[in-house]
Design a protein around this motif. Sequence first.
Motif, PDB file in Angstrom:
ATOM      1  N   LYS A 142      -5.128   2.238   3.975  1.00 41.74           N
ATOM      2  CA  LYS A 142      -5.503   1.114   2.715  1.00 41.74           C
ATOM      3  C   LYS A 142      -5.211  -0.089   2.930  1.00 41.74           C
ATOM      4  N   ASP A 154       4.796  10.164  -3.756  1.00 43.03           N
ATOM      5  CA  ASP A 154       4.819   8.965  -2.557  1.00 43.03           C
ATOM      6  C   ASP A 154       5.825   9.293  -1.978  1.00 43.03           C
ATOM      7  N   GLU A 163       5.778   3.527   1.130  1.00 41.36           N
ATOM      8  CA  GLU A 163       5.253   2.555   0.472  1.00 41.36           C
ATOM      9  C   GLU A 163       5.759   1.213   1.566  1.00 41.36           C
ATOM     10  N   GLN A 199       0.928  10.641   4.999  1.00 41.64           N
ATOM     11  CA  GLN A 199       1.116   9.591   4.303  1.00 41.64           C
ATOM     12  C   GLN A 199       1.131   8.144   4.749  1.00 41.64           C
ATOM     13  N   THR A 200       1.652   8.050   5.876  1.00 40.63           N
ATOM     14  CA  THR A 200       1.752   6.576   6.494  1.00 40.63           C
ATOM     15  C   THR A 200       0.323   6.207   7.066  1.00 40.63           C
ATOM     16  N   ALA A 222       0.902  -1.280   0.072  1.00 39.16           N
ATOM     17  CA  ALA A 222      -0.017  -0.059   0.060  1.00 39.16           C
ATOM     18  C   ALA A 222       0.824   1.133  -0.056  1.00 39.16           C
ATOM     19  N   THR A 223       0.431   2.019  -0.828  1.00 41.38           N
ATOM     20  CA  THR A 223       0.762   3.692  -0.596  1.00 41.38           C
ATOM     21  C   THR A 223      -0.307   4.507  -0.368  1.00 41.38           C
ATOM     22  N   SER A 224       0.079   5.685   0.150  1.00 40.85           N
ATOM     23  CA  SER A 224      -0.946   6.705   0.382  1.00 40.85           C
ATOM     24  C   SER A 224      -2.015   6.945  -0.863  1.00 40.85           C
ATOM     25  N   ALA A 253      -1.647   5.242   4.036  1.00 43.94           N
ATOM     26  CA  ALA A 253      -1.243   3.884   3.634  1.00 43.94           C
ATOM     27  C   ALA A 253      -1.644   2.705   4.564  1.00 43.94           C
TER      28      ALA A 253
END
Length: 122
Positions: free
Chosen positions: A50, A110, A113, A43-44, A28-30, A47
Amino acid sequence: MDAIRRVRGSARGRSSGVSYAGFGWAVATSETSAQEVGDVYRQTVSALGKLDRILAQMGADKTRLLSATVYIVDIDRKEEMDRAWCEWVGDDPDHWPQRACVEAGLYKSDLVEIVVTVAMPR
């Protein structure tokens, strides 16, 4: 022979999750918004949210994690990622996976990840 199960990703030619023979792998990424660009913590968090959804589609959850590799564009910002990770993974060390954090170049905006291996429930 065990069936291979796949969770479709948003990018052509890739799955977000795959399970086989009692193990699963997910990435997963953001789902980056304009406010998150440049914010490793947010973003973490995105992610990891997700990742929760992908694991749920696979029939697993974060308590089943075996290992995780976090790719981050700037290792000097690891503490921001760690704060989000620790909030997400929780306080029970019986549910903590083995984890590595690696500095890497990532796509466009990004910053983080996350790739995990999970023990699939029977």
